[in-house]
Motif scaffolding. Structure first.
Motif, PDB file in Angstrom:
ATOM      1  N   PRO A 335      27.168  37.904  46.584  1.00 50.04           N
ATOM      2  CA  PRO A 335      28.477  37.917  47.247  1.00 50.04           C
ATOM      3  C   PRO A 335      29.280  39.155  46.840  1.00 50.04           C
ATOM      4  O   PRO A 335      29.124  39.658  45.721  1.00 50.04           O
ATOM      5  N   PRO A 336      30.157  39.649  47.714  1.00 54.78           N
ATOM      6  CA  PRO A 336      30.811  40.944  47.490  1.00 54.78           C
ATOM      7  C   PRO A 336      31.693  41.008  46.244  1.00 54.78           C
ATOM      8  O   PRO A 336      31.618  41.990  45.494  1.00 54.78           O
ATOM      9  N   VAL A 337      32.544  40.006  46.014  1.00 48.69           N
ATOM     10  CA  VAL A 337      33.415  40.045  44.837  1.00 48.69           C
ATOM     11  C   VAL A 337      32.572  39.938  43.559  1.00 48.69           C
ATOM     12  O   VAL A 337      32.841  40.623  42.565  1.00 48.69           O
ATOM     13  N   THR A 338      31.540  39.097  43.588  1.00 53.51           N
ATOM     14  CA  THR A 338      30.632  38.967  42.442  1.00 53.51           C
ATOM     15  C   THR A 338      29.990  40.302  42.107  1.00 53.51           C
ATOM     16  O   THR A 338      29.951  40.734  40.950  1.00 53.51           O
ATOM     17  N   LEU A 339      29.489  40.979  43.141  1.00 57.10           N
ATOM     18  CA  LEU A 339      28.822  42.266  42.939  1.00 57.10           C
ATOM     19  C   LEU A 339      29.808  43.319  42.438  1.00 57.10           C
ATOM     20  O   LEU A 339      29.496  44.093  41.516  1.00 57.10           O
ATOM     21  N   ALA A 340      31.001  43.333  43.039  1.00 55.23           N
ATOM     22  CA  ALA A 340      32.006  44.324  42.642  1.00 55.23           C
ATOM     23  C   ALA A 340      32.436  44.121  41.189  1.00 55.23           C
ATOM     24  O   ALA A 340      32.567  45.089  40.425  1.00 55.23           O
ATOM     25  N   LEU A 341      32.654  42.864  40.782  1.00 51.49           N
ATOM     26  CA  LEU A 341      33.067  42.582  39.408  1.00 51.49           C
ATOM     27  C   LEU A 341      31.960  42.956  38.418  1.00 51.49           C
ATOM     28  O   LEU A 341      32.232  43.480  37.329  1.00 51.49           O
ATOM     29  N   ALA A 342      30.701  42.703  38.801  1.00 53.97           N
ATOM     30  CA  ALA A 342      29.581  43.064  37.927  1.00 53.97           C
ATOM     31  C   ALA A 342      29.477  44.578  37.778  1.00 53.97           C
ATOM     32  O   ALA A 342      29.269  45.096  36.670  1.00 53.97           O
ATOM     33  N   PHE A 343      29.648  45.318  38.879  1.00 52.28           N
ATOM     34  CA  PHE A 343      29.624  46.780  38.806  1.00 52.28           C
ATOM     35  C   PHE A 343      30.770  47.297  37.932  1.00 52.28           C
ATOM     36  O   PHE A 343      30.591  48.235  37.145  1.00 52.28           O
ATOM     37  N   TRP A 344      31.938  46.672  38.062  1.00 51.18           N
ATOM     38  CA  TRP A 344      33.065  47.094  37.233  1.00 51.18           C
ATOM     39  C   TRP A 344      32.791  46.804  35.760  1.00 51.18           C
ATOM     40  O   TRP A 344      33.106  47.623  34.891  1.00 51.18           O
ATOM     41  N   GLY A 345      32.194  45.652  35.471  1.00 54.25           N
ATOM     42  CA  GLY A 345      31.852  45.315  34.090  1.00 54.25           C
ATOM     43  C   GLY A 345      30.870  46.309  33.489  1.00 54.25           C
ATOM     44  O   GLY A 345      31.035  46.759  32.351  1.00 54.25           O
ATOM     45  N   ALA A 346      29.845  46.696  34.279  1.00 59.17           N
ATOM     46  CA  ALA A 346      28.870  47.674  33.797  1.00 59.17           C
ATOM     47  C   ALA A 346      29.541  49.034  33.587  1.00 59.17           C
ATOM     48  O   ALA A 346      29.266  49.732  32.598  1.00 59.17           O
ATOM     49  N   TRP A 347      30.431  49.408  34.511  1.00 61.09           N
ATOM     50  CA  TRP A 347      31.151  50.673  34.359  1.00 61.09           C
ATOM     51  C   TRP A 347      32.040  50.654  33.118  1.00 61.09           C
ATOM     52  O   TRP A 347      32.096  51.644  32.366  1.00 61.09           O
ATOM     53  N   ALA A 348      32.739  49.532  32.890  1.00 60.38           N
ATOM     54  CA  ALA A 348      33.624  49.420  31.733  1.00 60.38           C
ATOM     55  C   ALA A 348      32.835  49.528  30.432  1.00 60.38           C
ATOM     56  O   ALA A 348      33.281  50.154  29.459  1.00 60.38           O
ATOM     57  N   GLY A 349      31.644  48.922  30.401  1.00 59.33           N
ATOM     58  CA  GLY A 349      30.792  49.033  29.223  1.00 59.33           C
ATOM     59  C   GLY A 349      30.375  50.463  28.979  1.00 59.33           C
ATOM     60  O   GLY A 349      30.354  50.954  27.839  1.00 59.33           O
ATOM     61  N   THR A 350      30.032  51.176  30.078  1.00 60.30           N
ATOM     62  CA  THR A 350      29.649  52.581  29.973  1.00 60.30           C
ATOM     63  C   THR A 350      30.828  53.455  29.552  1.00 60.30           C
ATOM     64  O   THR A 350      30.655  54.443  28.830  1.00 60.30           O
ATOM     65  N   ARG A 351      32.020  53.067  29.977  1.00 62.43           N
ATOM     66  CA  ARG A 351      33.216  53.877  29.695  1.00 62.43           C
ATOM     67  C   ARG A 351      33.781  53.622  28.303  1.00 62.43           C
ATOM     68  O   ARG A 351      34.206  54.561  27.609  1.00 62.43           O
ATOM     69  N   TYR A 352      33.789  52.350  27.862  1.00 63.57           N
ATOM     70  CA  TYR A 352      34.467  52.014  26.610  1.00 63.57           C
ATOM     71  C   TYR A 352      33.530  51.506  25.510  1.00 63.57           C
ATOM     72  O   TYR A 352      33.899  51.526  24.334  1.00 63.57           O
ATOM     73  N   GLY A 353      32.351  51.006  25.880  1.00 66.72           N
ATOM     74  CA  GLY A 353      31.481  50.390  24.882  1.00 66.72           C
ATOM     75  C   GLY A 353      32.022  49.028  24.463  1.00 66.72           C
ATOM     76  O   GLY A 353      33.068  48.580  24.920  1.00 66.72           O
ATOM     77  N   THR A 354      31.292  48.369  23.582  1.00 66.90           N
ATOM     78  CA  THR A 354      31.732  47.071  23.063  1.00 66.90           C
ATOM     79  C   THR A 354      31.589  47.074  21.543  1.00 66.90           C
ATOM     80  O   THR A 354      31.075  48.032  20.958  1.00 66.90           O
ATOM     81  N   ALA A 355      32.053  45.985  20.935  1.00 67.96           N
ATOM     82  CA  ALA A 355      31.970  45.893  19.478  1.00 67.96           C
ATOM     83  C   ALA A 355      30.528  45.926  19.002  1.00 67.96           C
ATOM     84  O   ALA A 355      30.215  46.486  17.945  1.00 67.96           O
ATOM     85  N   THR A 433      41.542  34.601  35.628  1.00 68.07           N
ATOM     86  CA  THR A 433      41.394  33.267  36.223  1.00 68.07           C
ATOM     87  C   THR A 433      41.127  33.350  37.716  1.00 68.07           C
ATOM     88  O   THR A 433      40.236  32.672  38.247  1.00 68.07           O
ATOM     89  N   VAL A 434      41.882  34.201  38.406  1.00 69.50           N
ATOM     90  CA  VAL A 434      41.716  34.339  39.858  1.00 69.50           C
ATOM     91  C   VAL A 434      40.325  34.868  40.193  1.00 69.50           C
ATOM     92  O   VAL A 434      39.628  34.328  41.062  1.00 69.50           O
ATOM     93  N   LEU A 435      39.910  35.924  39.504  1.00 68.78           N
ATOM     94  CA  LEU A 435      38.599  36.512  39.775  1.00 68.78           C
ATOM     95  C   LEU A 435      37.464  35.539  39.464  1.00 68.78           C
ATOM     96  O   LEU A 435      36.495  35.425  40.219  1.00 68.78           O
ATOM     97  N   LEU A 436      37.590  34.823  38.356  1.00 70.81           N
ATOM     98  CA  LEU A 436      36.542  33.873  37.979  1.00 70.81           C
ATOM     99  C   LEU A 436      36.423  32.754  38.999  1.00 70.81           C
ATOM    100  O   LEU A 436      35.310  32.352  39.365  1.00 70.81           O
ATOM    101  N   LEU A 437      37.546  32.279  39.501  1.00 71.85           N
ATOM    102  CA  LEU A 437      37.517  31.217  40.514  1.00 71.85           C
ATOM    103  C   LEU A 437      36.884  31.714  41.810  1.00 71.85           C
ATOM    104  O   LEU A 437      36.102  30.998  42.450  1.00 71.85           O
ATOM    105  N   ILE A 438      37.214  32.956  42.197  1.00 75.30           N
ATOM    106  CA  ILE A 438      36.629  33.527  43.417  1.00 75.30           C
ATOM    107  C   ILE A 438      35.121  33.660  43.269  1.00 75.30           C
ATOM    108  O   ILE A 438      34.345  33.286  44.166  1.00 75.30           O
ATOM    109  N   VAL A 439      34.675  34.168  42.122  1.00 73.94           N
ATOM    110  CA  VAL A 439      33.239  34.361  41.895  1.00 73.94           C
ATOM    111  C   VAL A 439      32.506  33.022  41.894  1.00 73.94           C
ATOM    112  O   VAL A 439      31.422  32.895  42.483  1.00 73.94           O
ATOM    113  N   VAL A 440      33.099  32.013  41.262  1.00 72.50           N
ATOM    114  CA  VAL A 440      32.476  30.685  41.252  1.00 72.50           C
ATOM    115  C   VAL A 440      32.373  30.137  42.670  1.00 72.50           C
ATOM    116  O   VAL A 440      31.325  29.617  43.085  1.00 72.50           O
TER     117      VAL A 440
END
Length: 571
Positions: A335-355, A433-440
């Motif tokens: 689904p489009p919002v699911t895919l977009a959020l996943a791409f943003w998450g991957a980009w954020a990891g590439t941009r900022y890293g994690t602990a 909350t809004v994004l998670l509900l949409i993805v679900v």
């Protein structure tokens, strides 16, 4: 303080259990409503799957040879014509303690797999990636209820093999970390467990595990390519050299554990030649299939309903109601919002890293999965997969390459958990909350995937009288439909014979699988005249050629009667 910690842990456990139960309700809502009277699948592919599952029950409890099924007699190693379903067979055998009905046991096996998949993904998120509790629950929930996996697994339960992949990642992570910290014995123990589970997974579902191993190879290529670009290839290579004993144990033990799989499947690969490029090309996805979620997806229905209310472009709710459901192997998108959020998450990891992991690690993660998607796509007659098909061992055993998108649900859900983690760290609670509900909500699909009537199937198998003592093998002569049906031509008598042979433990030369024996000749059971079958004629010729004509019987199934007869000569 300790009481507070205990209460907090209990709250988390309660939330985890509620999340698992909610995901099960979403996935099995149709069966819950009809009280499991109509089940996932149909009386073709699903019955074949149940036949193999019941084969393993016979192996564990009745001494049946593990590599040879009751169908495709008298050939040996017949398990190698299809996926092996080994781990599923263990769960199916356990479910038989609760219900002896093989059809219900199949769906109970699916429930077991869903619970296992949720727990393993959650543990992976917490241990391997150090995601927050809510982020881990969210990723696990989407992993279980994913739109594409739900639709495809309803027709092909072997897709749920993906639920064991997090266990492989967990075992590899723990074994590697123990080796680095100096705890060699524990490291080797976990490495052996990882290798054994990986081999067992290959014996269960070939597609998903081949995709997993192939993605690891792409990951390694990506690591060394990025290292070369950044000029630190020597340090990356030296790091792997330091872990040489660990990788030697991991790979050598994996090869040893793979011996049973290779024993069965290599001979069948040589015998059948596997799939042709023309077959494989037909199931390569187009770029737009990345968003192919089907018109029965809840998000699509909602969008059309909104357009209908607005009166735009003349489309409305009846467009959905008029269009019948038809399962497609290319129905594998996100689904489009699911895919977009996943791409943003991957980009954020590439941009900022994690602990836990640096930006470079997430860059490697993102690039690897982009490469995989590009390899799978086809544009007209062109596809990079042709290189994979001809150059990579085992690739010719894959026909439906579009299922790679189903495997990609795993990294997508990791990226979703990562996105959720970033949003929570920035205290974007309302947006999260809004994004998670949409993805679900995007995962909910209303496709009518139930097609296996429990009462009809059970009545059919219960109607078969006890076989005569002289019957040692059998074939099925089924009443053909009034209107020719290609599905019936290939499957019905064969799939019935497969399951009945395992239930009654009587061999049959019939069957239908991904690959069939070289001289198998039991498709198209009638010559175009309804009610007329020549299965008996072909069965006698086949049995004579393979020297098992004495004791060959025909199980005749008509609308009114079910009866046995001995085929002593050509009718």
């Amino acid at each position: 303080m300790s009481r507070f910690i205990q209460r907090h842990a209990l709250q988390k456990l309660t939330f985890l259990v509620v999340a698992i139960l909610t995901s099960l309700v979403i996935c099995y809502r149709y069966q819950i409503i009809n009280q499991f009277s109509v089940l996932f699948g149909d009386d073709y592919d699903t019955v074949i799957e149940i036949s193999i599952l019941h084969h393993w029950k016979n192996v564990f409890f009745n001494g049946e040879t593990w590599s040879s099924t009751q169908y495709f007699f008298p050939y040996l190693k017949t398990l190698g014509y299809n996926d092996g379903y080994f781990l599923f067979g263990i769960l199916y055998s356990i479910s038989q303690f609760f219900t002896k009905n093989p059809f219900i046991s199949n769906d109970v096996t699916g429930i077991f797999l869903h619970v296992i998949g949720f727990c393993l993904f959650y543990i992976m998120c917490r241990t391997v990636f150090s995601f927050q509790f809510i982020s881990s629950i969210f990723g696990s929930f989407i992993f279980l209820t994913s739109n594409n996996i739900w639709i495809n697994s309803a027709h092909h339960i072997q897709i749920l093999m993906i639920y064991f992949v997090p266990a492989l990642i967990i075992l590899f992570y723990i074994s590697r970390e123990n080796y680095i910290s100096g705890n060699r014995k524990r490291s080797y123990l976990y490495a052996l467990c990882c290798s054994a589970l990986c081999a067992a997974c290959f014996m269960t579902g070939y597609y998903i595990l081949w995709f997993f191993v192939f993605s690891i190879c792409i990951l390694l290529v990506t690591i060394y390519t990025i290292s070369c670009i950044r000029g630190n290839i020597k340090s990356a290579f030296n790091e792997k050299i330091k872990l040489y004993p660990y990788y030697f144990i991991l790979l050598s033990s994996f090869i040893i554990f793979m011996v049973p799989f290779l024993y069965v499947y290599l001979s069948k690969a040589r015998e059948t030649g596997m799939h042709s490029w023309e077959e494989t090309y037909a199931y390569l996805p187009h770029p737009y299939d990345l968003l192919h979620i089907g018109h029965w997806n809840g998000g699509v229905i909602l969008a059309i309903s909104v357009l209908n209310q607005l009166g735009q472009w003349g489309v409305g709710r009846d467009l959905v109601l008029r269009t019948p459901y038809h399962f497609s192997e290319l129905l594998v998108g996100f689904p489009p919002v699911t895919l977009a959020l996943a791409f943003w998450g991957a980009w954020a990891g590439t941009r900022y890293g994690t602990a836990r992991y640096s930006r470079t690690i997430w860059l490697i993660f993102s690039v690897t999965n982009i490469i995989i998607l590009l390899l799978c796509f086809k544009l007209g007659p062109l596809s990079l997969w042709q290189l994979v098909f001809h150059l990579v061992p085992g690739a010719k055993g894959l026909r439906v390459v579009s299922r790679f998108f189903l495997y990609e649900t795993l990294p997508l859900c990791i990226a979703l958990s990562l996105a959720c983690d970033f949003l929570l760290q920035r205290r974007q609670y309302v947006l999260t909350t809004v994004l998670l509900l949409i993805v679900v909500c995007e995962q909910v699909n209303f496709s009518p995937v139930l097609g296996l009537s429990l009462n009809r199937e059970q009545a059919l198998y219960d109607s078969v009288p006890d076989k005569p003592a002289e019957c040692k093998t059998f074939v099925v002569a089924d009443t053909p439909p009034a209107v020719p049906d290609s599905g019936y031509d290939l499957y019905h008598g064969n799939s019935f014979a497969m399951l009945y042979s395992e239930l009654a433990q009587i061999p049959t030369p019939m069957g239908f699988s991904t690959f069939n024996p070289p001289d198998w000749d039991f498709s198209s059971p009638y010559d175009g005249v309804p009610g007329v079958t020549d299965i008996a004629v072909r069965a006698v010729h086949y049995a004579s050629a393979h020297n098992f004509l004495p004791g060959l019987c025909e199980l005749s199934i008509t609308k009114n009667t079910v009866s046995w007869r001995n085929l002593r000569s050509i009718p």
